[in-house]
Write a protein that holds these residues in place. Sequence first.
Motif, mmCIF file in Angstrom:
data_model
loop_
_atom_site.group_PDB
_atom_site.id
_atom_site.type_symbol
_atom_site.label_atom_id
_atom_site.label_comp_id
_atom_site.label_asym_id
_atom_site.label_seq_id
_atom_site.Cartn_x
_atom_site.Cartn_y
_atom_site.Cartn_z
ATOM 1 N N LEU A 196 0.881 -1.161 0.000
ATOM 2 C CA LEU A 196 0.000 0.000 0.000
ATOM 3 C C LEU A 196 0.920 1.212 0.000
ATOM 4 O O LEU A 196 1.347 1.697 1.046
ATOM 5 N N THR A 197 1.262 1.679 -1.193
ATOM 6 C CA THR A 197 2.362 2.635 -1.337
ATOM 7 C C THR A 197 2.139 3.933 -0.577
ATOM 8 O O THR A 197 3.074 4.509 -0.021
ATOM 9 N N GLU A 198 0.914 4.401 -0.533
ATOM 10 C CA GLU A 198 0.657 5.665 0.157
ATOM 11 C C GLU A 198 0.885 5.532 1.658
ATOM 12 O O GLU A 198 1.290 6.481 2.322
ATOM 13 N N GLU A 199 0.628 4.353 2.189
ATOM 14 C CA GLU A 199 0.770 4.142 3.626
ATOM 15 C C GLU A 199 2.127 3.548 3.989
ATOM 16 O O GLU A 199 2.509 3.541 5.159
ATOM 17 N N GLY A 200 2.850 3.019 3.000
ATOM 18 C CA GLY A 200 4.119 2.371 3.287
ATOM 19 C C GLY A 200 3.951 1.067 4.036
ATOM 20 O O GLY A 200 4.833 0.649 4.785
ATOM 21 N N ARG A 201 2.813 0.414 3.846
ATOM 22 C CA ARG A 201 2.528 -0.842 4.541
ATOM 23 C C ARG A 201 2.355 -1.977 3.545
ATOM 24 O O ARG A 201 2.157 -1.761 2.353
ATOM 25 N N TRP A 202 2.429 -3.200 4.077
ATOM 26 C CA TRP A 202 2.251 -4.412 3.284
ATOM 27 C C TRP A 202 0.971 -5.103 3.730
ATOM 28 O O TRP A 202 0.678 -5.172 4.921
ATOM 29 N N GLN A 203 0.226 -5.647 2.756
ATOM 30 C CA GLN A 203 -1.034 -6.313 3.084
ATOM 31 C C GLN A 203 -1.152 -7.623 2.308
ATOM 32 O O GLN A 203 -0.815 -7.699 1.124
ATOM 33 N N THR A 204 -1.644 -8.645 2.981
ATOM 34 C CA THR A 204 -1.861 -9.946 2.354
ATOM 35 C C THR A 204 -3.027 -9.865 1.374
ATOM 36 O O THR A 204 -4.073 -9.294 1.685
ATOM 37 N N THR A 205 -2.832 -10.444 0.197
ATOM 38 C CA THR A 205 -3.895 -10.474 -0.808
ATOM 39 C C THR A 205 -4.872 -11.609 -0.498
ATOM 40 O O THR A 205 -4.655 -12.416 0.415
ATOM 41 N N GLN A 206 -5.928 -11.687 -1.293
ATOM 42 C CA GLN A 206 -6.889 -12.771 -1.116
ATOM 43 C C GLN A 206 -6.222 -14.121 -1.354
ATOM 44 O O GLN A 206 -6.467 -15.089 -0.627
ATOM 45 N N ALA A 207 -5.366 -14.184 -2.378
ATOM 46 C CA ALA A 207 -4.635 -15.433 -2.643
ATOM 47 C C ALA A 207 -3.731 -15.781 -1.466
ATOM 48 O O ALA A 207 -3.617 -16.949 -1.073
ATOM 49 N N GLY A 208 -3.090 -14.768 -0.898
ATOM 50 C CA GLY A 208 -2.221 -14.997 0.251
ATOM 51 C C GLY A 208 -2.980 -15.512 1.460
ATOM 52 O O GLY A 208 -2.493 -16.366 2.208
ATOM 53 N N ARG A 209 -4.195 -15.007 1.657
ATOM 54 C CA ARG A 209 -5.022 -15.469 2.777
ATOM 55 C C ARG A 209 -5.390 -16.944 2.617
ATOM 56 O O ARG A 209 -5.384 -17.713 3.585
ATOM 57 N N LYS A 210 -5.702 -17.336 1.381
ATOM 58 C CA LYS A 210 -6.051 -18.737 1.135
ATOM 59 C C LYS A 210 -4.866 -19.654 1.411
ATOM 60 O O LYS A 210 -5.014 -20.725 2.006
ATOM 61 N N VAL A 211 -3.684 -19.216 0.983
ATOM 62 C CA VAL A 211 -2.490 -20.032 1.191
ATOM 63 C C VAL A 211 -2.123 -20.073 2.674
ATOM 64 O O VAL A 211 -1.711 -21.111 3.195
ATOM 65 N N ALA A 212 -2.290 -18.950 3.370
ATOM 66 C CA ALA A 212 -2.012 -18.936 4.806
ATOM 67 C C ALA A 212 -2.908 -19.924 5.543
ATOM 68 O O ALA A 212 -2.469 -20.617 6.469
ATOM 69 N N GLU A 213 -4.152 -20.002 5.116
ATOM 70 C CA GLU A 213 -5.071 -20.962 5.736
ATOM 71 C C GLU A 213 -4.611 -22.392 5.464
ATOM 72 O O GLU A 213 -4.610 -23.241 6.363
ATOM 73 N N ALA A 214 -4.187 -22.646 4.223
ATOM 74 C CA ALA A 214 -3.729 -23.994 3.867
ATOM 75 C C ALA A 214 -2.408 -24.344 4.536
ATOM 76 O O ALA A 214 -2.137 -25.513 4.827
ATOM 77 N N GLU A 215 -1.574 -23.309 4.775
ATOM 78 C CA GLU A 215 -0.243 -23.530 5.331
ATOM 79 C C GLU A 215 -0.213 -23.467 6.857
ATOM 80 O O GLU A 215 0.870 -23.554 7.447
ATOM 81 N N ALA A 216 -1.357 -23.315 7.495
ATOM 82 C CA ALA A 216 -1.389 -23.264 8.961
ATOM 83 C C ALA A 216 -0.685 -24.495 9.527
ATOM 84 O O ALA A 216 -0.996 -25.623 9.137
ATOM 85 N N PRO A 217 0.296 -24.312 10.423
ATOM 86 C CA PRO A 217 1.085 -25.450 10.903
ATOM 87 C C PRO A 217 0.259 -26.588 11.481
ATOM 88 O O PRO A 217 0.564 -27.761 11.237
ATOM 89 N N ASP A 218 -0.796 -26.278 12.248
ATOM 90 C CA ASP A 218 -1.575 -27.375 12.823
ATOM 91 C C ASP A 218 -2.271 -28.184 11.734
ATOM 92 O O ASP A 218 -2.382 -29.413 11.816
#
Length: 299
Positions: A196-218
Amino acid sequence: MTVSPAACGRTRVFLFSSGTLFGGGIESLLRREADLELVGCETDVSSALDQIRHLAPEVIVFEDGEAAAEARRALMGVLGDSPCIRLIGLNPHDSTICLYRSEEQAVKDVGDLTAVIKVRRSAETMEPAEQRLLDLASKVSGYRIAVYTILKLCETPRLYSEVEAAVLPLPQMKNAVYSPGNLLTWLEERGGIERLTEEGRWQTTQAGRKVAEAEAPDKRLLQLISHDPAYSEIYVQVLGYCQTPRKRTEVEDLLKGNPAMDKPKVYASFFTGGLEDAGGLEWVDGLWRTTKAGRTVLG
């Protein structure tokens, strides 16, 4: 090595050249590009390999051609150890650029080199973002927990300093070659993170959220344990045993004589390695230790 917040959005380039005239010209070209960071230059192959391991560039540019066969072989070896690095050979004699593991193309002028450096690999632009992210997690399995941590953390937009503070304390990052900045760049290239260039922050995309759910260690741990019923009890046994940190030899002694490990023959490292990759064990100060996810699975 840590990439600064100011530099984390720039592509890190290493230059190898056997000739000072060629190298000097390319170096000047690269330094003029605001979104490229020239992290090192070398003319000796052995020194170049040492510098590449230390500096962890994302792109290596080298002087290609018939006389560069030895250097090319040595640099190609880097791709086996670091599959996320792009290797670009520029032949000044016939004006061709070769993106290794991709296609060769002719260039109109040397300025085209910067365009090749900045372009994403063709496979990355064609495959679904989720698949590219899962491939990344597999290729850099030693950083898998760090990748997951970034994706989960950035579901709420975060500054680079916040990402760094969350990732650097992870056991996998101790003496790590790659920094949080490298991981962020790779995740951005594959569509898992956006700036998010105006804020200088990073945000997870929708694809990233899906992968994070699949990659949950448990979740990955449960998949590992249930995948092969013949080994399920051993995985659970090792997780339980390592709730108290254990030496490698202690785990080997625990499993010694277990008939399930004979046909086919497997060793204790098969189980500790699998559990580490799935996020159930971590190697800290010479000891195997059950993670929070591992304890959750044990109940």
